[in-house]
Motif scaffolding. Structure first.
Motif, mmCIF file in Angstrom:
data_model
loop_
_atom_site.group_PDB
_atom_site.id
_atom_site.type_symbol
_atom_site.label_atom_id
_atom_site.label_comp_id
_atom_site.label_asym_id
_atom_site.label_seq_id
_atom_site.Cartn_x
_atom_site.Cartn_y
_atom_site.Cartn_z
ATOM 1 N N ARG A 139 -10.582 -6.916 -2.457
ATOM 2 C CA ARG A 139 -8.962 -6.719 -2.685
ATOM 3 C C ARG A 139 -8.622 -7.300 -4.311
ATOM 4 O O ARG A 139 -7.821 -6.494 -5.018
ATOM 5 C CB ARG A 139 -8.086 -7.488 -1.738
ATOM 6 C CG ARG A 139 -8.077 -6.851 -0.428
ATOM 7 C CD ARG A 139 -7.025 -7.244 0.529
ATOM 8 N NE ARG A 139 -7.152 -8.707 0.630
ATOM 9 C CZ ARG A 139 -6.312 -9.407 1.258
ATOM 10 N NH1 ARG A 139 -5.037 -9.224 1.221
ATOM 11 N NH2 ARG A 139 -6.544 -10.738 1.204
ATOM 12 N N PHE A 159 -0.743 -9.158 -4.008
ATOM 13 C CA PHE A 159 -1.016 -9.421 -2.750
ATOM 14 C C PHE A 159 0.109 -9.733 -2.160
ATOM 15 O O PHE A 159 -0.190 -10.445 -1.077
ATOM 16 C CB PHE A 159 -2.085 -10.896 -2.965
ATOM 17 C CG PHE A 159 -3.366 -10.659 -2.892
ATOM 18 C CD1 PHE A 159 -4.343 -10.852 -1.967
ATOM 19 C CD2 PHE A 159 -4.074 -10.181 -4.384
ATOM 20 C CE1 PHE A 159 -5.603 -10.577 -2.093
ATOM 21 C CE2 PHE A 159 -5.414 -9.863 -4.248
ATOM 22 C CZ PHE A 159 -6.137 -10.100 -3.204
ATOM 23 N N LEU A 164 -0.951 -5.156 -1.119
ATOM 24 C CA LEU A 164 -2.354 -5.573 -0.547
ATOM 25 C C LEU A 164 -2.356 -6.778 0.675
ATOM 26 O O LEU A 164 -3.239 -6.896 1.451
ATOM 27 C CB LEU A 164 -3.252 -6.015 -1.389
ATOM 28 C CG LEU A 164 -3.610 -4.983 -2.591
ATOM 29 C CD1 LEU A 164 -4.779 -5.635 -3.642
ATOM 30 C CD2 LEU A 164 -4.069 -3.797 -1.915
ATOM 31 N N GLU A 166 0.215 -6.836 3.032
ATOM 32 C CA GLU A 166 0.672 -6.286 4.161
ATOM 33 C C GLU A 166 0.553 -4.932 4.473
ATOM 34 O O GLU A 166 -0.408 -4.543 5.108
ATOM 35 C CB GLU A 166 2.089 -6.872 4.516
ATOM 36 C CG GLU A 166 2.865 -6.520 5.857
ATOM 37 C CD GLU A 166 4.097 -6.969 6.063
ATOM 38 O OE1 GLU A 166 5.105 -6.389 6.351
ATOM 39 O OE2 GLU A 166 4.333 -8.390 5.723
ATOM 40 N N ARG A 169 -3.197 -3.632 3.681
ATOM 41 C CA ARG A 169 -4.283 -4.587 4.233
ATOM 42 C C ARG A 169 -4.905 -4.125 5.493
ATOM 43 O O ARG A 169 -4.255 -3.788 6.410
ATOM 44 C CB ARG A 169 -3.323 -5.929 4.621
ATOM 45 C CG ARG A 169 -4.336 -7.333 4.969
ATOM 46 C CD ARG A 169 -3.892 -8.529 5.069
ATOM 47 N NE ARG A 169 -4.906 -9.300 5.195
ATOM 48 C CZ ARG A 169 -4.844 -10.672 4.804
ATOM 49 N NH1 ARG A 169 -3.629 -11.136 4.229
ATOM 50 N NH2 ARG A 169 -5.716 -11.560 5.142
#
Length: 286
Positions: A139, A159, A164, A166, A169
């Motif tokens: 990621r 993030f 990325l 939630e 993801r």
């Protein structure tokens, strides 16, 4: 040569999700005043040889890896990381498991990119692969693509839940933690639980699991880490003392992907010497 006193046993290079090449990593470790540094890329030993070739005089290198694990005693299962030091990289069972995890990581990353593109986010899978430079794709490499596209300002934002953390993801494949400990031991290595009580990262495992892992061959616990609060560090140290486990401290350095610097947290020489004594692969010296 005097005994090492500045020992950082957790650092990442471009072989996984760091921003310094293995050669740059060891040079940076020397510049930071370290006596010992460990290269512990995620699920790979690909950076070992380059790091050894570039070792500056006076710096020792502990060859290792950080293995993506999961504990299935909770629902949903809890992800965790196992630091493996000084193991034989050619031991077939461990090598095969690491290869499986790396392949699954790449499939997962490509699926995340497909989801982003389906929502009109213009990121390029070939560009992300190139950015990984042959290392394990993860990621953080997608985060860098989002930064280059001007969609986020930082890795931290990438993030977050909108990206990325939630919305985009996906679950990743890991190895059962008890199997990982057994594989590392069978390869002559020294398994240490990375940041075991870092509640700021998410769910943590109960002490009872660590008791069981110690009985199964776990050698140590990483106590001094930026994601441990002072209370959590003290708890890890007490638990290690009760179980007769060695204690480590380390930066978990990732280059510019994180703000923490090499040597921000270090390992006591006694813990380091215990790892060296137990590992099958010798420490490399520059």
């Amino acid at each position: 040569m005097s005994a090492p006193t500045r020992i950082d046993l957790h650092a990442h290079s471009t072989a996984s999700d760091g921003t310094l090449s293995p050669a740059e990593l060891v040079r940076a470790a020397a510049d930071a005043g370290l006596d010992v540094v460990a290269i512990t890329d995620h699920d790979t030993t690909a950076g070992w040889d380059a790091a050894v070739r570039a070792l500056p005089p006076g710096l020792a290198l502990v060859r290792g890896a950080e293995i993506s694990c999961r504990w299935y005693g909770a629902e949903p299962a809890i992800p965790l990381h196992l630091l493996a030091y000084l193991f034989d990289p050619d031991e077939p069972a461990l090598a095969a498991e690491l290869a499986r995890i790396r392949a699954a990581r790449e499939v997962r990353a490509e699926r995340i990119v497909e989801l982003l593109r389906a929502d009109g986010v213009e990121v390029s899978w070939p560009e992300i692969l190139a950015g990984a430079g042959g290392g394990v794709v993860g990621r953080p490499h997608i985060a860098q693509a989002l930064i280059r596209a001007g969609l986020v300002a930082s890795t931290t934002e990438a993030f977050g839940p909108r990206w990325l953390g939630e919305r985009y993801r996906l679950p990743k494949e890991d190895v059962d933690v008890f199997r990982a400990v057994a594989l590392v031991r069978a390869a002559g290595g020294v398994p240490v639980f990375a940041h075991p009580k870092a509640s700021r990262r998410g769910r943590i495992v109960p002490d009872e699991l660590i008791v069981d892992l110690a009985a199964a061959g776990l050698a140590g616990l990483e106590a001094d880490h930026e994601d441990h609060s002072p209370v959590e560090r003290a708890h890890v140290r007490r638990l290690a003392a009760e179980l007769g486990l060695l204690v480590t401290g380390s930066s978990d350095f990732h280059g510019t992907h994180k703000t923490v610097q090499l040597g921000a947290f270090t390992t006591d020489p006694a813990g380091y010497e215990a790892i060296v004594a137990a590992g099958v692969t010798p420490v490399a010296s520059g």
